[in-house]
Scaffold this active site. Structure first.
Site, PDB file in Angstrom:
ATOM      1  N   SER A 122       0.839  -1.206   0.000  1.00  0.00           N
ATOM      2  CA  SER A 122       0.000   0.000   0.000  1.00  0.00           C
ATOM      3  C   SER A 122       0.867   1.246   0.000  1.00  0.00           C
ATOM      4  O   SER A 122       2.009   1.230   0.496  1.00  0.00           O
ATOM      5  CB  SER A 122      -0.856  -0.017   1.264  1.00  0.00           C
ATOM      6  OG  SER A 122      -1.402   1.256   1.502  1.00  0.00           O
ATOM      7  N   TYR A 146      -1.616  -0.246   9.749  1.00  0.00           N
ATOM      8  CA  TYR A 146      -1.771  -0.916   8.449  1.00  0.00           C
ATOM      9  C   TYR A 146      -0.507  -0.714   7.600  1.00  0.00           C
ATOM     10  O   TYR A 146       0.045  -1.665   7.055  1.00  0.00           O
ATOM     11  CB  TYR A 146      -2.995  -0.322   7.756  1.00  0.00           C
ATOM     12  CG  TYR A 146      -3.254  -0.766   6.336  1.00  0.00           C
ATOM     13  CD1 TYR A 146      -3.849  -1.991   6.060  1.00  0.00           C
ATOM     14  CD2 TYR A 146      -2.949   0.077   5.252  1.00  0.00           C
ATOM     15  CE1 TYR A 146      -4.124  -2.374   4.747  1.00  0.00           C
ATOM     16  CE2 TYR A 146      -3.227  -0.299   3.948  1.00  0.00           C
ATOM     17  CZ  TYR A 146      -3.817  -1.523   3.702  1.00  0.00           C
ATOM     18  OH  TYR A 146      -4.087  -1.904   2.403  1.00  0.00           O
ATOM     19  N   LYS A 150       2.142  -3.597   6.318  1.00  0.00           N
ATOM     20  CA  LYS A 150       2.444  -3.788   4.893  1.00  0.00           C
ATOM     21  C   LYS A 150       3.953  -3.614   4.642  1.00  0.00           C
ATOM     22  O   LYS A 150       4.555  -4.354   3.861  1.00  0.00           O
ATOM     23  CB  LYS A 150       1.651  -2.803   4.035  1.00  0.00           C
ATOM     24  CG  LYS A 150       0.145  -3.066   4.009  1.00  0.00           C
ATOM     25  CD  LYS A 150      -0.197  -4.304   3.187  1.00  0.00           C
ATOM     26  CE  LYS A 150      -1.696  -4.468   2.980  1.00  0.00           C
ATOM     27  NZ  LYS A 150      -2.043  -5.710   2.277  1.00  0.00           N
TER      28      LYS A 150
HETATM   29  N1  LIG Z   1      -8.584  -1.504  -2.625  1.00  0.00           N
HETATM   30  C1  LIG Z   1      -7.588  -0.651  -2.459  1.00  0.00           C
HETATM   31  O1  LIG Z   1      -7.716   0.561  -2.690  1.00  0.00           O
HETATM   32  C2  LIG Z   1      -6.244  -1.173  -2.008  1.00  0.00           C
HETATM   33  C3  LIG Z   1      -5.159  -0.280  -2.004  1.00  0.00           C
HETATM   34  C4  LIG Z   1      -3.911  -0.733  -1.553  1.00  0.00           C
HETATM   35  C5  LIG Z   1      -3.767  -2.048  -1.157  1.00  0.00           C
HETATM   36  N2  LIG Z   1      -4.838  -2.893  -1.171  1.00  0.00           N
HETATM   37  C6  LIG Z   1      -4.640  -4.281  -0.730  1.00  0.00           C
HETATM   38  O2  LIG Z   1      -5.131  -5.150  -1.737  1.00  0.00           O
HETATM   39  C7  LIG Z   1      -5.665  -6.334  -1.127  1.00  0.00           C
HETATM   40  C8  LIG Z   1      -7.085  -6.568  -1.591  1.00  0.00           C
HETATM   41  O3  LIG Z   1      -7.847  -5.402  -1.349  1.00  0.00           O
HETATM   42  P1  LIG Z   1      -9.421  -5.359  -1.592  1.00  0.00           P
HETATM   43  O4  LIG Z   1      -9.753  -3.945  -1.910  1.00  0.00           O
HETATM   44  O5  LIG Z   1      -9.843  -6.436  -2.490  1.00  0.00           O
HETATM   45  O6  LIG Z   1      -9.918  -5.637  -0.107  1.00  0.00           O
HETATM   46  P2  LIG Z   1     -11.201  -6.427   0.388  1.00  0.00           P
HETATM   47  O7  LIG Z   1     -11.445  -6.000   1.802  1.00  0.00           O
HETATM   48  O8  LIG Z   1     -12.325  -6.286  -0.587  1.00  0.00           O
HETATM   49  O9  LIG Z   1     -10.695  -7.950   0.355  1.00  0.00           O
HETATM   50  C9  LIG Z   1      -9.857  -8.484   1.342  1.00  0.00           C
HETATM   51  C10 LIG Z   1     -10.316  -9.900   1.592  1.00  0.00           C
HETATM   52  O10 LIG Z   1      -9.499 -10.456   2.636  1.00  0.00           O
HETATM   53  C11 LIG Z   1     -10.321 -11.287   3.404  1.00  0.00           C
HETATM   54  N3  LIG Z   1      -9.778 -11.494   4.741  1.00  0.00           N
HETATM   55  C12 LIG Z   1      -9.672 -10.607   5.746  1.00  0.00           C
HETATM   56  N4  LIG Z   1      -9.176 -11.206   6.845  1.00  0.00           N
HETATM   57  C13 LIG Z   1      -8.953 -12.505   6.513  1.00  0.00           C
HETATM   58  C14 LIG Z   1      -8.457 -13.620   7.224  1.00  0.00           C
HETATM   59  N5  LIG Z   1      -8.103 -13.530   8.506  1.00  0.00           N
HETATM   60  N6  LIG Z   1      -8.352 -14.801   6.577  1.00  0.00           N
HETATM   61  C15 LIG Z   1      -8.725 -14.927   5.274  1.00  0.00           C
HETATM   62  N7  LIG Z   1      -9.220 -13.887   4.555  1.00  0.00           N
HETATM   63  C16 LIG Z   1      -9.329 -12.696   5.175  1.00  0.00           C
HETATM   64  C17 LIG Z   1     -11.659 -10.565   3.489  1.00  0.00           C
HETATM   65  O11 LIG Z   1     -12.714 -11.470   3.831  1.00  0.00           O
HETATM   66  C18 LIG Z   1     -11.778  -9.979   2.085  1.00  0.00           C
HETATM   67  O12 LIG Z   1     -12.543 -10.844   1.245  1.00  0.00           O
HETATM   68  C19 LIG Z   1      -5.498  -6.128   0.373  1.00  0.00           C
HETATM   69  O13 LIG Z   1      -4.274  -6.736   0.770  1.00  0.00           O
HETATM   70  C20 LIG Z   1      -5.402  -4.632   0.528  1.00  0.00           C
HETATM   71  O14 LIG Z   1      -4.686  -4.294   1.689  1.00  0.00           O
HETATM   72  C21 LIG Z   1      -6.073  -2.487  -1.593  1.00  0.00           C
END
Ligand SMILES: NC(=O)c1ccc[n+]([C@@H]2O[C@H](COP(=O)([O-])OP(=O)(O)OC[C@H]3O[C@@H](n4cnc5c(N)ncnc54)[C@H](O)[C@@H]3O)[C@@H](O)[C@H]2O)c1
Length: 325
Positions: A122, A146, A150
């Site tokens: 991130s 967070y 990361k």
């Molecule tokens: N969406 C963004 O803007 C963004 C930006 C930077 C980084 N990210 C990273 O990208 C990745 C995906 O993001 P996203 O937007 O799809 O998020 P999201 O919240 O939609 O998906 C994350 C998934 O992780 C699962 N999860 C959480 N805790 C868990 C656990 N203990 N065991 C198993 N599964 C678990 C959740 O159920 C969820 O389905 C994440 O690592 C997030 O930190 C996202």
């Protein structure tokens, strides 16, 4: 080829799985099994070989069981989002740090195994003061739990790639916009809400002034980043295996102007309701990047916010822009 995706029921995970299923191969090699993992049971489309498992990756027993199958490619997306990680210290460290390190250590425990490993990091790994365009050399100085979790994951992937345990990469995604679905309570939620809600004929609340600038890419760009990272040659990266990725730097006002160009009249549904707390958080966030390294390595995002709005209309509204006339 056997591919393991954690966080497969999440926003990016579901779109990645759809793309993998649609193409049926990765980097020219047929996908023979897709193992989808999430705390919320993921869905494996009918007829696709593999498994969909409801698994808590923070459980110390989870990673060894998943890695025992020796997947060729691992895409690690499971995480709790920034607001949750900040509010719940234990949960944030259990999932975002321990869940990741357990996965990495399970890989290290397998003899003669060196998978491709892709994880999402991130822009929260950087802390203020920040330049307008953050260079590739910006030090990791997270100011949130967070971002700290990361950053630690990034360092471990660098270390294990250097040691030859895995062939890994960490992708610092821009804020992914326009996020489909409902507002998710994250402080960044309004960046998507001010486009998504009006296009769904609902009112959106804007808690910050229109001159706030931020760094965005679409969900489609995020999936393309992951597919590229899963197949590209990582050797030219040397031991520095984390990348800030391309995106669009624009102000909230420029976002609203792009919405108006796509759907004239839609922005009337945006209600300005200043929120000091949100503003204080947003003030500390990156406004833009100069991601030379990622561009050189072939990563691409949208050229402007109009293109990001078009992705939402194509993917979530079947290409139909509502009329506000
Ligand atoms: N969406 C963004 O803007 C963004 C930006 C930077 C980084 N990210 C990273 O990208 C990745 C995906 O993001 P996203 O937007 O799809 O998020 P999201 O919240 O939609 O998906 C994350 C998934 O992780 C699962 N999860 C959480 N805790 C868990 C656990 N203990 N065991 C198993 N599964 C678990 C959740 O159920 C969820 O389905 C994440 O690592 C997030 O930190 C996202």
């Amino acid at each position: 080829m056997n591919i393991l995706v954690t966080g497969a029921a999440g926003m990016i995970g579901r779109k990645l799985v759809d793309a993998l299923v649609a193409q049926g191969h990765l980097g020219g090699t047929e996908i023979t099994a897709l193992t989808l993992v999430d705390q919320v049971a993921p869905v494996l489309p009918d007829g696709v070989p593999g498994a969909a498992l409801a698994v808590d990756i923070a459980d110390p027993a989870a990673a060894p069981a998943l890695i025992e199958q020796r997947p060729d490619v691992i895409v690690h997306l499971a995480a709790v989002v920034s607001g949750v990680a900040e509010a719940d210290f234990d949960l944030g460290y259990d999932v975002n740090l321990d869940g990741t390190t357990q996965l990495l250590r399970a890989i290290a425990d397998q003899d003669g195994y060196r998978p491709r490993y892709v994880q999402t990091s991130s822009i929260a790994v950087f802390g203020t003061p920040l330049p307008d365009l953050i260079p590739d050399e910006q030090p990791l100085e997270p100011l949130t739990s967070y971002g700290t979790q990361k950053a630690m994951g990034e360092l471990m992937v660098n270390d294990l790639s250097r040691k030859g345990v895995l062939d890994g990469i960490s992708l610092r995604l821009p804020t992914i916009c326009v996020r489909p679905g409902k507002p998710n309570g994250a402080a960044s939620s309004f960046f998507s809400g001010i486009v998504r809600e009006p296009l769904n004929r609902e009112e959106a609340v804007l808690p910050v002034p229109e001159d706030v600038r931020h760094w965005h890419a679409s969900p489609r760009a995020a999936v393309n980043f992951l597919l590229h990272a899963a197949t590209m040659d990582l050797e030219p990266m040397g031991p520095r295996r984390a990348l800030s990725l391309p995106g669009v730097s624009c102000t909230v006002g420029e976002q609203i102007a792009a919405l108006e160009r796509a759907a004239p009249g839609a922005s009337k549904l945006i209600r300005h309701e200043p929120d000091e707390t949100v503003m204080k958080i947003v003030e500390t966030w990156p406004r833009g990047f100069d991601p030379k390294r990622a561009r050189f390595l072939g990563f691409e995002a949208e050229p402007d916010f109009d293109a990001i709005v078009r992705v939402y209309v194509e993917e979530e509204l079947d290409g139909e822009v509502p009329s506000f006339g």
